[in-house]
Design a protein around this motif. Structure first.
Motif, PDB file in Angstrom:
ATOM      1  N   LEU A   1      30.744  98.583  69.752  1.00  0.00           N
ATOM      2  CA  LEU A   1      30.188  98.258  70.919  1.00  0.00           C
ATOM      3  C   LEU A   1      28.459  98.987  70.881  1.00  0.00           C
ATOM      4  O   LEU A   1      27.676  98.337  71.628  1.00  0.00           O
ATOM      5  N   TYR A   2      28.302 100.084  70.155  1.00  0.00           N
ATOM      6  CA  TYR A   2      26.920 100.639  70.102  1.00  0.00           C
ATOM      7  C   TYR A   2      26.333  99.484  69.188  1.00  0.00           C
ATOM      8  O   TYR A   2      25.243  99.226  69.693  1.00  0.00           O
ATOM      9  N   LEU A   3      26.852  98.797  68.264  1.00  0.00           N
ATOM     10  CA  LEU A   3      26.143  97.919  67.695  1.00  0.00           C
ATOM     11  C   LEU A   3      25.842  96.828  68.184  1.00  0.00           C
ATOM     12  O   LEU A   3      24.983  95.839  67.943  1.00  0.00           O
ATOM     13  N   ASP A   4      26.699  96.513  69.216  1.00  0.00           N
ATOM     14  CA  ASP A   4      26.401  95.243  70.076  1.00  0.00           C
ATOM     15  C   ASP A   4      25.504  95.496  71.242  1.00  0.00           C
ATOM     16  O   ASP A   4      25.322  94.828  71.999  1.00  0.00           O
ATOM     17  N   CYS A   5      24.824  96.830  71.164  1.00  0.00           N
ATOM     18  CA  CYS A   5      23.878  97.251  71.953  1.00  0.00           C
ATOM     19  C   CYS A   5      24.604  97.441  73.776  1.00  0.00           C
ATOM     20  O   CYS A   5      23.920  96.927  74.585  1.00  0.00           O
ATOM     21  N   LEU A   6      25.704  97.769  73.662  1.00  0.00           N
ATOM     22  CA  LEU A   6      26.066  98.096  74.955  1.00  0.00           C
ATOM     23  C   LEU A   6      26.526  99.463  75.159  1.00  0.00           C
ATOM     24  O   LEU A   6      26.890  99.800  76.325  1.00  0.00           O
TER      25      LEU A   6
ATOM     26  N   VAL B   1      34.335 100.808  82.338  1.00  0.00           N
ATOM     27  CA  VAL B   1      33.727  99.851  82.593  1.00  0.00           C
ATOM     28  C   VAL B   1      32.413  99.376  82.193  1.00  0.00           C
ATOM     29  O   VAL B   1      31.394 100.289  82.726  1.00  0.00           O
ATOM     30  N   ILE B   2      32.065  98.666  81.243  1.00  0.00           N
ATOM     31  CA  ILE B   2      30.659  98.230  80.885  1.00  0.00           C
ATOM     32  C   ILE B   2      30.502  96.985  80.845  1.00  0.00           C
ATOM     33  O   ILE B   2      31.553  96.170  81.036  1.00  0.00           O
ATOM     34  N   TRP B   3      29.401  96.493  80.925  1.00  0.00           N
ATOM     35  CA  TRP B   3      28.960  95.073  81.166  1.00  0.00           C
ATOM     36  C   TRP B   3      27.867  94.700  80.379  1.00  0.00           C
ATOM     37  O   TRP B   3      26.852  95.466  79.946  1.00  0.00           O
ATOM     38  N   ASN B   4      27.671  93.383  80.120  1.00  0.00           N
ATOM     39  CA  ASN B   4      26.600  92.649  79.337  1.00  0.00           C
ATOM     40  C   ASN B   4      25.394  92.554  80.326  1.00  0.00           C
ATOM     41  O   ASN B   4      25.583  92.760  81.380  1.00  0.00           O
TER      42      ASN B   4
END
Length: 352
Positions: free
Chosen positions: A145-150, A116-119
């Motif tokens: 997801l790495y490129l989305d800074c998450l 589980v990760i979040w913005n």
């Protein structure tokens, strides 16, 4: 009985933000119990005393005092003491939004095999609801997801306590150690008996205090920047191969990695305190690194275009610096040089 969630907060020079941070943790409604570990990392101000004050006011707060060892050392000290089903990290100048932990735990309950990760938001007044969509992404979405800074930060994730028993932050790094930690955790998920996925909460659950003053670890000049990041990227790329990231997702990842190293070399020319000749030698050494040259060969095989490809391939420091400065200062020269480079390849390479 162990609590459901333990929040670990490294504390250093946090007199102006600590109360807001701790209040945001203790106000969370968590079924199964909550604890908060404050690690005073030798802070020279009143932060340590403030931590003790919180412990006196609320039995859910535990305090560790230690000599200044850096943020990784502080988080590791917290991990040594933490005993909870799930672990969350939070920095002392950041805050959890109302309902954040409940939303994360609900997502975990609904998607038990997911990470589980979040913005997050940088707007303290952001009143977006913490209840919202949860998008389940396969493990192979790692690069995107790495490129989305998450991915690269530790504080927007819910970690299983049992998987963190032997896992620690690498205190030998002063840059990018957060990414190393997350990738080590993902490696543990890969070794599990069941396939796993990402459960991404679209709602921003953490308020992130984005430092633009140049005083934070992420914005100040690092002498060894171009030595450290190839190691991090090598580990990231290995993780991508393990989870079978599709080739089309690797293209933007490799462009991003080249950008980091190219602009890091340009930053040596701009900010390194050495004499001009030594700065140039250091920047040229960065462009000559084995990992970076292999990345360029990979991008050539992929027919993958980046504005920085030719300046780095040619090891042309003047051209590289001119492009990086034009981009940093938002000057049109960067766009012109970008398209010129693309046309030199006769449009046969894939660009963003």
């Amino acid at each position: 009985m162990k609590p459901a969630v333990c929040v670990i907060v490294p504390v250093y020079k946090a007199v102006h933000t600590l109360d807001r941070c701790v209040e945001s943790v203790l106000s969370q409604e968590v079924s199964g119990g909550l604890c908060c570990i404050l690690v005073d990392d030798g802070s020279p101000d009143e932060s340590g005393a403030m931590c003790d004050g919180w412990a006196r006011k609320d039995p859910r707060v535990r305090v560790i005092h230690q000599e200044d060892g850096g943020v990784s050392s502080a988080r590791n000290a917290g991990l040594e003491l933490a005993d909870a089903e799930y672990i969350v990290f939070l920095d002392s100048d950041d805050a959890l939004r109302e309902g954040a932990l409940e939303a994360a735990l609900t997502a975990q309950e609904e998607h038990p095999d997911s990470f589980v990760i979040w913005n997050y938001t940088t707007d303290l007044l952001d009143d977006a609801p913490t209840e919202g969509d949860v998008t389940v992404r396969p493990a192979s979405a790692l690069a995107r997801l790495y490129l989305d800074c998450l991915i690269a930060m530790p504080w927007n994730k819910l970690y299983r306590g049992d998987l963190l028993q032997e896992l620690r932050f690498d205190e030998g790094y002063t840059l990018g150690e957060d990414l190393q930690f997350v990738l080590d955790y993902i490696a543990r998920l890969n070794h599990g008996e069941t396939p796993w996925s990402f459960a991404v909460l679209e709602a921003p659950l953490t308020w992130y205090n984005c430092d633009t003053t140049g005083t934070s670890l992420s914005t100040r000049y690092h002498d060894d920047y171009c030595d450290i990041w190839p190691r991090h990227f090598a580990k990231l790329n290995a993780a991508c191969r393990t989870v079978h990231v599709p080739p089309e997702d690797l293209l933007p990842l490799h462009r991003a990695e080249l950008t980091v190293l190219a602009e890091g070399a340009a930053d040596i020319l701009r900010r390194d305190p050495s004499p001009a000749g030594l700065r140039r030698d250091k920047a040229d050494k960065a462009l000559s690194g084995v990992w970076l040259r292999e990345l360029l060969k990979t991008m050539r095989r992929e027919k993958n275009y980046s504005a920085y490809y030719l300046p780095v391939w040619w090891r042309n420091l003047h051209l590289l610096y001119s492009m990086a400065e034009a981009k940093r200062l938002n000057k049109p020269l960067y766009g012109k040089m970008d398209w010129l480079g693309y046309y030199l390849f006769l449009g046969r390479r894939r660009r963003e």
